[in-house]
Scaffold this motif. Structure first.
Motif, PDB file in Angstrom:
ATOM      1  N   GLY A 119      -2.027 -32.989 -13.871  1.00 35.98           N
ATOM      2  CA  GLY A 119      -2.202 -32.650 -15.278  1.00 35.98           C
ATOM      3  C   GLY A 119      -1.787 -31.230 -15.606  1.00 35.98           C
ATOM      4  N   LEU A 120      -1.246 -30.502 -14.637  1.00 36.64           N
ATOM      5  CA  LEU A 120      -0.784 -29.141 -14.893  1.00 36.64           C
ATOM      6  C   LEU A 120       0.592 -29.171 -15.559  1.00 36.64           C
ATOM      7  CD1 LEU A 120      -1.758 -27.317 -11.575  1.00 36.64           C
ATOM      8  CD2 LEU A 120      -2.850 -27.084 -13.821  1.00 36.64           C
ATOM      9  N   PRO A 121       0.893 -28.177 -16.388  1.00 36.23           N
ATOM     10  CA  PRO A 121       2.225 -28.114 -17.021  1.00 36.23           C
ATOM     11  C   PRO A 121       3.306 -27.815 -15.994  1.00 36.23           C
ATOM     12  CG  PRO A 121       0.955 -26.145 -17.528  1.00 36.23           C
ATOM     13  CD  PRO A 121       0.012 -27.082 -16.831  1.00 36.23           C
ATOM     14  N   ALA A 122       4.552 -27.930 -16.435  1.00 36.81           N
ATOM     15  CA  ALA A 122       5.669 -27.782 -15.509  1.00 36.81           C
ATOM     16  C   ALA A 122       5.776 -26.379 -14.930  1.00 36.81           C
ATOM     17  CB  ALA A 122       6.969 -28.165 -16.212  1.00 36.81           C
TER      18      ALA A 122
ATOM     19  N   PHE B 187      -2.768 -29.832 -19.214  1.00 32.41           N
ATOM     20  CA  PHE B 187      -2.484 -30.494 -20.494  1.00 32.41           C
ATOM     21  C   PHE B 187      -3.046 -31.907 -20.524  1.00 32.41           C
ATOM     22  CE2 PHE B 187       0.859 -32.055 -17.793  1.00 32.41           C
ATOM     23  CZ  PHE B 187       1.098 -33.346 -18.242  1.00 32.41           C
ATOM     24  N   ALA B 188      -3.507 -32.412 -19.359  1.00 34.07           N
ATOM     25  CA  ALA B 188      -4.052 -33.768 -19.290  1.00 34.07           C
ATOM     26  C   ALA B 188      -5.089 -33.832 -18.178  1.00 34.07           C
ATOM     27  CB  ALA B 188      -2.943 -34.790 -19.038  1.00 34.07           C
TER      28      ALA B 188
ATOM     29  N   ASP C 148     -10.965 -23.570 -16.692  1.00 35.50           N
ATOM     30  CA  ASP C 148     -10.183 -24.315 -17.681  1.00 35.50           C
ATOM     31  C   ASP C 148     -10.062 -25.800 -17.349  1.00 35.50           C
ATOM     32  OD1 ASP C 148      -9.503 -22.152 -19.491  1.00 35.50           O
ATOM     33  OD2 ASP C 148      -8.248 -21.405 -17.859  1.00 35.50           O
ATOM     34  N   GLY C 149     -11.111 -26.370 -16.786  1.00 33.49           N
ATOM     35  CA  GLY C 149     -11.134 -27.817 -16.581  1.00 33.49           C
ATOM     36  C   GLY C 149     -10.343 -28.324 -15.409  1.00 33.49           C
TER      37      GLY C 149
ATOM     38  N   PRO D 167      -6.792 -34.945 -14.751  1.00 31.24           N
ATOM     39  CA  PRO D 167      -6.177 -35.263 -13.449  1.00 31.24           C
ATOM     40  C   PRO D 167      -6.018 -36.761 -13.259  1.00 31.24           C
ATOM     41  CG  PRO D 167      -7.918 -33.631 -13.184  1.00 31.24           C
ATOM     42  CD  PRO D 167      -8.002 -34.120 -14.596  1.00 31.24           C
ATOM     43  N   GLY D 168      -4.847 -37.163 -12.765  1.00 29.52           N
ATOM     44  CA  GLY D 168      -4.596 -38.555 -12.439  1.00 29.52           C
ATOM     45  C   GLY D 168      -4.159 -39.433 -13.589  1.00 29.52           C
ATOM     46  N   THR D 169      -4.111 -38.897 -14.811  1.00 25.09           N
ATOM     47  CA  THR D 169      -3.767 -39.727 -15.969  1.00 25.09           C
ATOM     48  C   THR D 169      -2.315 -39.605 -16.388  1.00 25.09           C
ATOM     49  OG1 THR D 169      -4.403 -38.005 -17.553  1.00 25.09           O
ATOM     50  CG2 THR D 169      -6.133 -39.530 -16.824  1.00 25.09           C
ATOM     51  N   ARG D 170      -1.614 -38.612 -15.913  1.00 27.66           N
ATOM     52  CA  ARG D 170      -0.218 -38.405 -16.301  1.00 27.66           C
ATOM     53  C   ARG D 170       0.586 -37.965 -15.086  1.00 27.66           C
ATOM     54  NH1 ARG D 170       0.352 -36.796 -21.728  1.00 27.66           N
ATOM     55  NH2 ARG D 170       2.581 -36.544 -21.289  1.00 27.66           N
ATOM     56  N   TYR D 171       1.856 -38.304 -15.099  1.00 28.27           N
ATOM     57  CA  TYR D 171       2.791 -37.766 -14.110  1.00 28.27           C
ATOM     58  C   TYR D 171       3.668 -36.741 -14.811  1.00 28.27           C
ATOM     59  CZ  TYR D 171       6.709 -37.214 -10.941  1.00 28.27           C
ATOM     60  OH  TYR D 171       7.675 -36.674 -10.121  1.00 28.27           O
ATOM     61  N   ARG D 172       3.717 -35.541 -14.283  1.00 30.06           N
ATOM     62  CA  ARG D 172       4.650 -34.527 -14.774  1.00 30.06           C
ATOM     63  C   ARG D 172       5.073 -33.648 -13.612  1.00 30.06           C
ATOM     64  NH1 ARG D 172       3.874 -31.093 -20.177  1.00 30.06           N
ATOM     65  NH2 ARG D 172       4.202 -33.219 -20.974  1.00 30.06           N
ATOM     66  N   TYR D 173       6.370 -33.664 -13.364  1.00 33.42           N
ATOM     67  CA  TYR D 173       6.929 -32.822 -12.311  1.00 33.42           C
ATOM     68  C   TYR D 173       6.651 -31.361 -12.651  1.00 33.42           C
ATOM     69  CZ  TYR D 173      10.437 -30.715  -9.275  1.00 33.42           C
ATOM     70  OH  TYR D 173      11.086 -29.944  -8.325  1.00 33.42           O
ATOM     71  N   SER D 174       6.072 -30.624 -11.697  1.00 35.79           N
ATOM     72  CA  SER D 174       5.548 -29.303 -12.031  1.00 35.79           C
ATOM     73  C   SER D 174       5.712 -28.328 -10.876  1.00 35.79           C
ATOM     74  CB  SER D 174       4.060 -29.419 -12.402  1.00 35.79           C
ATOM     75  OG  SER D 174       3.445 -28.154 -12.432  1.00 35.79           O
ATOM     76  N   ASP D 175       6.351 -27.190 -11.162  1.00 32.18           N
ATOM     77  CA  ASP D 175       6.384 -26.097 -10.178  1.00 32.18           C
ATOM     78  C   ASP D 175       4.988 -25.547  -9.933  1.00 32.18           C
ATOM     79  OD1 ASP D 175       9.121 -26.401 -10.084  1.00 32.18           O
ATOM     80  OD2 ASP D 175       9.569 -24.608 -11.268  1.00 32.18           O
TER      81      ASP D 175
END
Length: 643
Positions: A210-213, A239-240, A194-195, A242-250
């Motif tokens: 880029g992984l969801p929370a 969802f994005a 899945d990319g 790698p390296g293009t978004r910051y999202r705090y993720s478990d």
């Protein structure tokens, strides 16, 4: 440089001063009692020899590098290490309010334990409220059946567990089993689906993968046991890029858990135990705590899991529970004492009492900002950086920390070699509770305000800063205040009377020169500015180039400004204004050394005993710890330009 009268010091007094200065170690921890708990004898301290009481280095004298590797945590009162006890005492009183249901909207959690430490000295260790108060939501236990919170109460750390996973990862980097810039798929081939083939270990640690929370299908809903749940983690879809978004993720730390277990062949709980808690003698820290610990464990939420009821010793996070209680993002239980050892270990550069868990370079990487391209989301390897919303006055670009959903937080300020720990069970008996950020922020604020800021030259000084809506003792500050001069009138050096100009107006032949010293440590949204009024204080205008806000490396600034020559028919007044909000971070603003001159004529000197200044919201501060007074010397006379 401030001009003051000279003092002739006898040689005998110089010897006294030298002895005072020579007996002030800056970095060794010391034994003694602590605010909020009984005094601890020397053999009860965490380790190391007892040294003489010292004087705090000062918040405006940030430390460089790590603390000495032999620094150990010992209990002292704030006064014994040169701190102002008032902000700390006020915070501890507020802790009692936050655990009192009678406070209504001010009731934040059933129970909490806090620990504050500075330069190796534990200056507060205090518990308030109940570790167990409710039988189920809406039903309180009878008073005799409740379990009070204690300094050694064990709490569900929630996301503070992520820090341990990050430390284990850095240990594997040091061991050569893991590389930060290598794609995760090299260690876990199934992860490439899945990319996700380009996601690196570093991106998992910095939440830029880029992984969801969370997993789209909650792990507790996945049948087939632990193996099927691990496959769910591996099949997560980003969802994005790698390296293009910051999202705090478990999911980032759950994925890292699988990497660590693959490269080592051991479970995460084994890696944490053998690599961190056993070497550091953190005996009250574990996943799935044993039944013998239950009397000391704080309860969390009432869970719908079969046969569970009110959770006490079983992890609160459902995804961690689905992983058997051992997960990269949650699952650990601990005490403030154990976390204090971990915090001091990092301040020491990775070692404590001769036992090293990380090298200094790895500790530096934990606090390096990898996410500067995402303003407001500064992040090191596993650790958050510079987050005033919960770090309060300890926040800075070099401050590490993290929070947890159950009400936990850890803040490590490398520049003052201090840390603040707050553990709470805010989810007892249910998750829908007010934000505990005011309490988190107040812990850091109390410790920061207790560390002195010394005015250059030792003259008169004033303070203002954010308060979270309530005073914090000592330097109380406010959400905005003013410090206003009286009407400026000329005073010639050596004159004993104050001459008045025509009809009380101020006439000057040349421009007015203003200078003052400012210590500014605030949010960028706050404002500290010098203003002037030429109509008796009815209207005010900012003086150009005097506005300040934000972080200024915790150093004093010499601010200079020029006003045009008079006349000022209705006189001239100056005021310094601080404007912030209850959510502001940073320690606040200090002001001293105001001098207004026209040529050689002194119009205003704030160090003069009778200098007219009206404070609203600002606090006048005593001269801090004058060595001359300690040596029995008299004050050296009035500063230059006073009557």
């Amino acid at each position: 440089m401030r001009v003051s009268a000279y003092v002739i010091v006898p040689a005998s007094v110089l010897v006294v001063l030298a002895a005072l200065l020579g007996s002030v170690p800056l970095s060794h921890a010391r034994d003694g009692s602590t605010a909020g708990s009984r005094a601890a004898p020397a053999d009860e301290a965490v380790g190391g020899p007892v040294t003489a009481p010292g004087v705090s280095r000062g918040f405006d004298q940030p430390a460089r590098g790590f603390a000495p590797a032999d620094t150990v945590l010992l209990r002292r009162t704030p006064r014994e290490v040169g701190l102002n006890p008032a902000p700390i005492d006020a915070f501890l009183r507020r802790l009692a309010d936050w655990t009192d249901p009678a406070r209504g909207a001010g009731y934040l959690f059933s129970g909490a334990t806090a620990l504050l430490a500075h330069d190796g000295a534990v200056v507060a260790r205090h518990a308030s409220g109940d570790a167990v108060r409710y039988a189920r939501p809406g039903v309180e236990l009878p008073p005799g059946e409740r379990v009070p919170a204690r300094p050694d109460t064990i709490y569900d750390l929630a996301s503070l567990s992520k820090l341990f996973t990050a430390l284990v990862a850095m240990q594997q980097v040091e061991a050569g089993r893991l590389r930060l810039h290598v794609p995760v798929a090299r260690y876990l081939p199934a992860f490439t689906a899945d990319g996700k083939g380009g996601i690196t270990v570093e991106q998992l640690l910095t939440h830029t993968s880029g992984l969801p929370a969370t997993p789209r299908t909650p792990l507790w809903e996945v049948s087939g046991g632990l193996s099927a749940r691990k496959q769910t983690i591996l099949r997560a879809r980003p969802f994005a890029r790698p390296g293009t978004r910051y999202r705090y993720s478990d999911l980032n730390l759950l994925s890292l858990q699988l990497v660590l277990e693959k490269v080592t062949g051991d479970r995460l709980d084994t890696l944490v135990r053998e690599g961190i808690t056993e070497p550091l003698r953190m005996r009250d820290t574990a996943y799935n705590p044993p039944a013998a610990w239950r009397p000391r464990i704080a309860a969390t939420a009432y869970a719908p899991r079969p046969g569970t009821g009110m959770l006490r010793g079983s992890v609160h996070d459902d995804n961690a529970w689905a992983m058997g209680g051992v997960a990269g993002h949650a699952g650990l239980f601990s005490t403030v004492d154990d976390l204090a050892v971990l915090a001091q270990t990092l301040l020491n550069g990775g070692t404590y009492r001769g036992r090293r868990i990380l090298g200094p370079h790895s500790v530096e990487l934990l606090g390096h900002n990898y996410t500067a391209r995402f303003p407001g989301d500064a992040h090191g390897l596993g650790f958050e950086l510079d987050q005033p919303w919960y770090m309060g006055g300890l926040s800075s670009p070099q401050t590490l920390g993290h929070t947890g959903f159950t009400g936990t937080s850890l803040v490590i300020d490398r520049q003052s070699r201090s840390f603040a720990i707050l553990l709470a069970n805010r989810v007892h008996p249910k998750d829908e509770t007010p934000s505990t950020n005011p309490a988190r922020r107040a812990a850091g604020q109390a410790l920061a305000r207790s560390i002195p800021v010394r005015a250059p030259g030792g003259g008169r000084s004033w303070f203002d800063g954010p308060t979270d809506g309530e005073g914090s003792g000592g330097e109380t500050g406010g959400q905005g205040g003013t410090l206003t001069s009286g009407q400026l009138m000329g005073v010639a050096p050596g004159r004993t009377t104050r001459p008045r100009d025509r009809a009380g107006q101020l006439d000057t032949r040349g421009p007015l020169h203003i200078r003052y010293d400012a210590f500014v440590d605030t949010d960028t949204s706050d404002l500290f500015v010098l203003e002037r009024s030429t109509d008796g204080g009815h209207t005010w205008q900012p003086v150009p180039r005097t506005a300040r806000s934000g972080y200024h490396r915790r150093t004093w600034q010499r601010v200079r400004a020029t006003l045009p020559a008079g006349p000022y028919p209705q006189g001239l007044r100056l005021r310094w204004r601080y404007a912030g909000t209850a959510l502001s971070g940073g320690r606040g603003v200090n002001l001293s050394g105001v001098l207004v001159t026209e040529g050689t004529r002194v119009l205003f000197n704030s160090d003069c005993p009778d200098a007219p200044l009206t404070a609203r919201g600002w606090q006048p501060l005593p001269r801090p710890w004058p060595l001359a007074a300690a040596a029995g010397l008299p004050y050296g006379g009035a500063p230059f330009g006073c009557r």
